[in-house]
Write a protein that holds these residues in place. Structure first.
Motif, PDB file in Angstrom:
ATOM      1  N   UNK A  63       0.702  -1.150  -0.025  1.00 35.10           N
ATOM      2  CA  UNK A  63       0.191  -0.153  -0.083  1.00 35.10           C
ATOM      3  C   UNK A  63       0.715   1.232  -0.091  1.00 35.10           C
ATOM      4  N   UNK A  64       2.028   1.290   0.434  1.00 27.74           N
ATOM      5  CA  UNK A  64       2.941   2.451   0.434  1.00 27.74           C
ATOM      6  C   UNK A  64       4.021   2.296  -0.624  1.00 27.74           C
ATOM      7  N   UNK A  65       4.683   1.239  -0.832  1.00 31.60           N
ATOM      8  CA  UNK A  65       5.699   1.341  -1.523  1.00 31.60           C
ATOM      9  C   UNK A  65       5.313   0.959  -3.109  1.00 31.60           C
ATOM     10  N   UNK A  66       4.128   0.567  -3.500  1.00 32.01           N
ATOM     11  CA  UNK A  66       3.567   0.351  -4.632  1.00 32.01           C
ATOM     12  C   UNK A  66       3.730  -1.088  -5.250  1.00 32.01           C
ATOM     13  N   UNK A  67       4.140  -1.300  -6.622  1.00 28.32           N
ATOM     14  CA  UNK A  67       4.133  -2.372  -7.147  1.00 28.32           C
ATOM     15  C   UNK A  67       5.615  -2.710  -7.725  1.00 28.32           C
ATOM     16  N   UNK A  68       5.723  -3.924  -7.751  1.00 30.81           N
ATOM     17  CA  UNK A  68       7.006  -4.470  -8.309  1.00 30.81           C
ATOM     18  C   UNK A  68       6.748  -5.712  -9.159  1.00 30.81           C
ATOM     19  N   UNK A  69       7.250  -5.649 -10.359  1.00 24.58           N
ATOM     20  CA  UNK A  69       7.254  -6.792 -11.313  1.00 24.58           C
ATOM     21  C   UNK A  69       8.631  -7.644 -11.156  1.00 24.58           C
ATOM     22  N   UNK A  70       8.652  -8.740 -10.898  1.00 18.68           N
ATOM     23  CA  UNK A  70       9.599  -9.682 -10.634  1.00 18.68           C
ATOM     24  C   UNK A  70       9.712 -10.720 -11.425  1.00 18.68           C
ATOM     25  N   UNK A  71      10.774 -10.853 -12.438  1.00 24.07           N
ATOM     26  CA  UNK A  71      10.952 -11.926 -13.352  1.00 24.07           C
ATOM     27  C   UNK A  71      12.056 -12.821 -12.786  1.00 24.07           C
ATOM     28  N   UNK A 101      17.077 -10.817 -19.122  1.00 22.77           N
ATOM     29  CA  UNK A 101      15.889 -10.784 -18.181  1.00 22.77           C
ATOM     30  C   UNK A 101      15.568  -9.404 -17.610  1.00 22.77           C
ATOM     31  N   UNK A 102      16.353  -8.723 -17.446  1.00 22.43           N
ATOM     32  CA  UNK A 102      16.378  -7.080 -17.040  1.00 22.43           C
ATOM     33  C   UNK A 102      15.336  -6.306 -17.886  1.00 22.43           C
ATOM     34  N   UNK A 103      15.688  -6.885 -19.419  1.00 18.67           N
ATOM     35  CA  UNK A 103      14.837  -6.059 -20.226  1.00 18.67           C
ATOM     36  C   UNK A 103      13.251  -6.514 -20.468  1.00 18.67           C
ATOM     37  N   UNK A 104      13.451  -7.943 -19.946  1.00 16.48           N
ATOM     38  CA  UNK A 104      12.015  -8.539 -20.156  1.00 16.48           C
ATOM     39  C   UNK A 104      11.281  -8.029 -19.025  1.00 16.48           C
ATOM     40  N   UNK A 133      14.819  -8.630 -10.785  1.00 17.71           N
ATOM     41  CA  UNK A 133      14.941  -9.972 -11.483  1.00 17.71           C
ATOM     42  C   UNK A 133      15.470 -10.785 -10.248  1.00 17.71           C
ATOM     43  N   UNK A 134      15.056 -11.912 -10.216  1.00 21.46           N
ATOM     44  CA  UNK A 134      15.548 -12.946  -8.967  1.00 21.46           C
ATOM     45  C   UNK A 134      16.305 -14.076  -9.642  1.00 21.46           C
ATOM     46  N   UNK A 135      17.490 -14.267  -9.042  1.00 21.84           N
ATOM     47  CA  UNK A 135      18.407 -15.402  -9.357  1.00 21.84           C
ATOM     48  C   UNK A 135      18.482 -16.077  -8.284  1.00 21.84           C
ATOM     49  N   UNK A 136      17.357 -16.868  -7.744  1.00 24.35           N
ATOM     50  CA  UNK A 136      17.451 -17.640  -6.303  1.00 24.35           C
ATOM     51  C   UNK A 136      18.533 -18.823  -6.124  1.00 24.35           C
ATOM     52  N   UNK A 137      19.150 -19.118  -7.458  1.00 20.24           N
ATOM     53  CA  UNK A 137      19.930 -20.159  -7.126  1.00 20.24           C
ATOM     54  C   UNK A 137      21.443 -19.964  -7.344  1.00 20.24           C
ATOM     55  N   UNK A 138      21.845 -18.446  -7.284  1.00 19.74           N
ATOM     56  CA  UNK A 138      23.256 -18.151  -7.522  1.00 19.74           C
ATOM     57  C   UNK A 138      23.352 -16.677  -6.793  1.00 19.74           C
ATOM     58  N   UNK A 139      24.580 -16.127  -7.049  1.00 18.99           N
ATOM     59  CA  UNK A 139      24.559 -14.836  -6.300  1.00 18.99           C
ATOM     60  C   UNK A 139      25.042 -13.979  -7.507  1.00 18.99           C
ATOM     61  N   UNK A 140      24.426 -12.516  -7.357  1.00 18.12           N
ATOM     62  CA  UNK A 140      24.947 -11.551  -8.374  1.00 18.12           C
ATOM     63  C   UNK A 140      25.315 -10.408  -7.771  1.00 18.12           C
ATOM     64  N   UNK A 141      26.284  -9.766  -7.729  1.00 21.97           N
ATOM     65  CA  UNK A 141      26.770  -8.820  -7.034  1.00 21.97           C
ATOM     66  C   UNK A 141      27.559  -7.792  -7.921  1.00 21.97           C
ATOM     67  N   UNK A 142      27.774  -7.932  -9.326  1.00 28.39           N
ATOM     68  CA  UNK A 142      28.323  -6.890 -10.171  1.00 28.39           C
ATOM     69  C   UNK A 142      27.525  -6.671 -11.315  1.00 28.39           C
ATOM     70  N   UNK A 143      27.181  -5.671 -11.657  1.00 30.63           N
ATOM     71  CA  UNK A 143      26.346  -5.496 -12.874  1.00 30.63           C
ATOM     72  C   UNK A 143      27.026  -5.825 -14.135  1.00 30.63           C
TER      73      UNK A 143
END
Length: 562
Positions: A63-71, A101-104, A133-143
């Motif tokens: 209700x405060x932070x709005x909406x987020x689309x998550x791929x 996935x980010x463009x998607x 974007x969610x990568x639940x099986x790995x780590x993503x620390x750098x662009x």
């Protein structure tokens, strides 16, 4: 806990999506509503053009932070700057992703926003919005590149702090002056229901789905007629098979057939609640006596004029009162009263101890060779019983699970320790939910959310049962007596949630089973409780376990997956 729409989760082949769904349900606070697997169709801008289809894995609203689309992308993720291609590596090898996935995720957010702008009052409740974007099986620390910032990624290391991470990302997209609020949350829900063609809305309610699944299950029981007709040519036999194969149905039909011949017949079992169910199923059948074993001991002892001592307070099933005193009285009663049954049918026969069979069989006109039909599943043997048949007596297998959906069958089969696993013939159904909690208060909140979501989906309260290994006094849930305003009851009552031990509910079933507190017992009992308790569910199973135990269950089921 967050409200999940739909609940239960829609079937998906993505283990990553399933893991996130469960994590959102367990850990996000109540003010979040999370929509899974959202589809929509946009009309073409040109009159002759094709409509534009869109979908997102998760849509998170606040209700405060709005909406987020998550791929969501599972497996080990890689990016090649030379080709600008993303790849994922999993059990089926490495393959290229069709799209960045980010463009998607960005395009999904843009497309979704076009639909929301068309809703009444949009400028009044206009939300902050963004994508991740969610990568639940790995780590993503750098662009990986400028359009793929780590600041909007949920990776494996974030799963332990999921609420904080989702809040960080959504607040990073926040815009001043936006007042989404309750009005916006309601408008979003209406848009999803009416405008987007969301998959969950075009399906029928859970209650209707359950009815259709049950209709298909009933159709499948025709194959049991072969076993039933074969039994008519045998004087003694065991029908053996795992949970869900229809043993109780065949036991009832066998008992009714025998009694229909005008001969006194006994239909018995160990479980008091199962006996009550058997009485209801056979009501009006002449020459048929239905009783649970210890109730039969008490009744015949009194009929024989024997003194039956009252139990010295609440007793566990393994106490001498049940193990020795009541069976001893049955032996004395049988000696005084003499035989009274021509035939005997015993359901869940594996539960009767070896020492109980002689006094029970003494009630037969011919104890050594009179008609005796036992129905059993060795892996549901919670009491160390043995069947009273000799090696010459046939054992007829029931190879198919006809009661549970395929999803439930595949889950409980992992914990089946018998010699031969059944094959499922039921409908697919929805995935089993395995949800973790941190402490007792968290468990209570989780149960309340699960029940509330099921009721919102049209499931009736009397179609749900809560099962725990422990009795009421030792169960944190059941000892409360009430959860979220819903009263818990030890017996079926309108408007109350039935709560029982796994032991007491053996042989019975409900459309929905919520199995909780399995971790409070010895490890050697762990698989048995999951198998016996889980197989009581016809249409949907929810397992509530401490976080570490829930994680272990997920690992075991994932390892056994296709």
């Amino acid at each position: 806990m967050a409200r999940m729409v739909p609940f239960p989760m829609l079937p998906t082949e993505s283990a990553a999506e399933r893991r996130l769904y469960e994590a959102f349900l367990e850990r996000l606070p109540d003010e979040y509503v999370v929509y899974h697997s959202v589809d929509w169709v946009l009309a073409a801008e040109d009159a002759g053009g094709a409509p534009v289809q869109g979908e997102c894995d998760f849509l998170i609203s606040h209700p405060v932070d709005g909406i987020l689309v998550l791929e969501v992308k599972g497996g080990r993720i890689g990016y090649d700057p030379a080709t600008r291609r993303w790849t994922t590596t999993g059990h089926q090898g490495t393959h290229a992703l069709d799209e960045d996935p980010f463009h998607q995720a960005r395009d999904e957010m843009t497309s979704l926003l076009d639909i929301l702008r068309a809703q009444p009052g949009f400028e009044r409740w206009r939300p902050s919005y963004g994508y991740a974007v969610a990568f639940p099986d790995g780590t993503y620390r750098h662009d990986a590149h400028p359009g793929a910032p780590a600041s909007i990624v949920v990776d494996h290391d974030d799963l332990g702090r999921l609420p904080e991470r989702i809040r960080e990302i959504m607040r990073g997209w926040r815009r001043p002056g936006r007042t989404f609020g309750a009005e916006g949350m309601e408008a979003l829900a209406l848009a999803l229901a009416l405008a987007l063609g969301r998959r969950v809305e075009i399906r029928t309610s859970l209650a209707t789905e359950f009815a259709e699944e049950d209709r298909r299950i009933v159709e499948l029981t025709d194959e049991q007629q072969y076993v039933l007709s074969f039994l008519t040519h045998l004087r003694r036999a065991a029908v053996v098979g795992p949970a869900g194969c229809g043993k109780t149905l065949l036991a009832v039909q066998t008992a009714r057939r025998l009694a229909g011949q005008g001969r006194p017949t006994l239909l018995t079992c160990f479980n008091r609640r199962l006996a009550t169910d058997l009485v209801q199923r056979t009501r009006g059948t002449a020459h048929l006596d239905v009783a649970h074993f210890h109730g039969l001991c008490v009744r015949l002892a009194r009929e024989a004029g024997l003194e039956v001592p009252a139990p010295p307070g609440p007793l566990p099933d393994g106490s001498p009162y049940f193990e020795e005193i009541l069976p001893g009285l049955l032996a004395q009663a049988a000696a005084r009263l003499g035989p009274r049954y021509h035939a005997m049918v015993v359901d869940e026969a594996q539960d009767l101890h070896e020492a109980w069979w002689p006094p029970l069989l003494a009630l037969l006109e011919r104890p050594e060779e009179g008609p005796l039909y036992v129905f059993a599943d060795d892996h549901q043997n919670l009491y160390g019983g043995r069947l009273p048949l000799g090696p010459e007596d046939p054992r007829l297998p029931l190879p198919h699970n006809l009661r549970n959906t395929r999803s439930i069958h595949e889950f409980v089969a992992i914990f089946y320790q018998g010699k031969t696993r059944a094959r499922s013939r039921g409908p697919e159904g929805r995935p089993v939910e395995v949800l973790g909690y941190r402490d007792e208060d968290d468990l209570v909140r989780l149960l309340a959310l699960v029940v509330r979501n099921l009721l919102d989906e049209g499931v009736r309260l009397d179609d749900i049962v809560l099962l725990t290994p422990a009795r009421t006094a030792k169960s944190p849930l059941r000892s409360r007596g009430r959860v979220d305003g819903i009263e818990l009851s030890e017996r079926p009552e309108p408007g109350k949630l039935l709560a029982s031990t796994v032991h007491a509910f053996k042989g019975l079933e409900r459309p929905v089973v919520i199995l909780a507190e399995v971790e409070d017992h010895h490890q050697e009992d762990f698989a048995t409780y999951l198998y016996v308790g889980g197989s009581r569910a016809r249409n949907h199973l929810v397992v509530l376990a401490a976080e570490q135990v829930a994680a272990d269950i997920r690992r075991r089921t994932a390892a056994a997956g296709p």
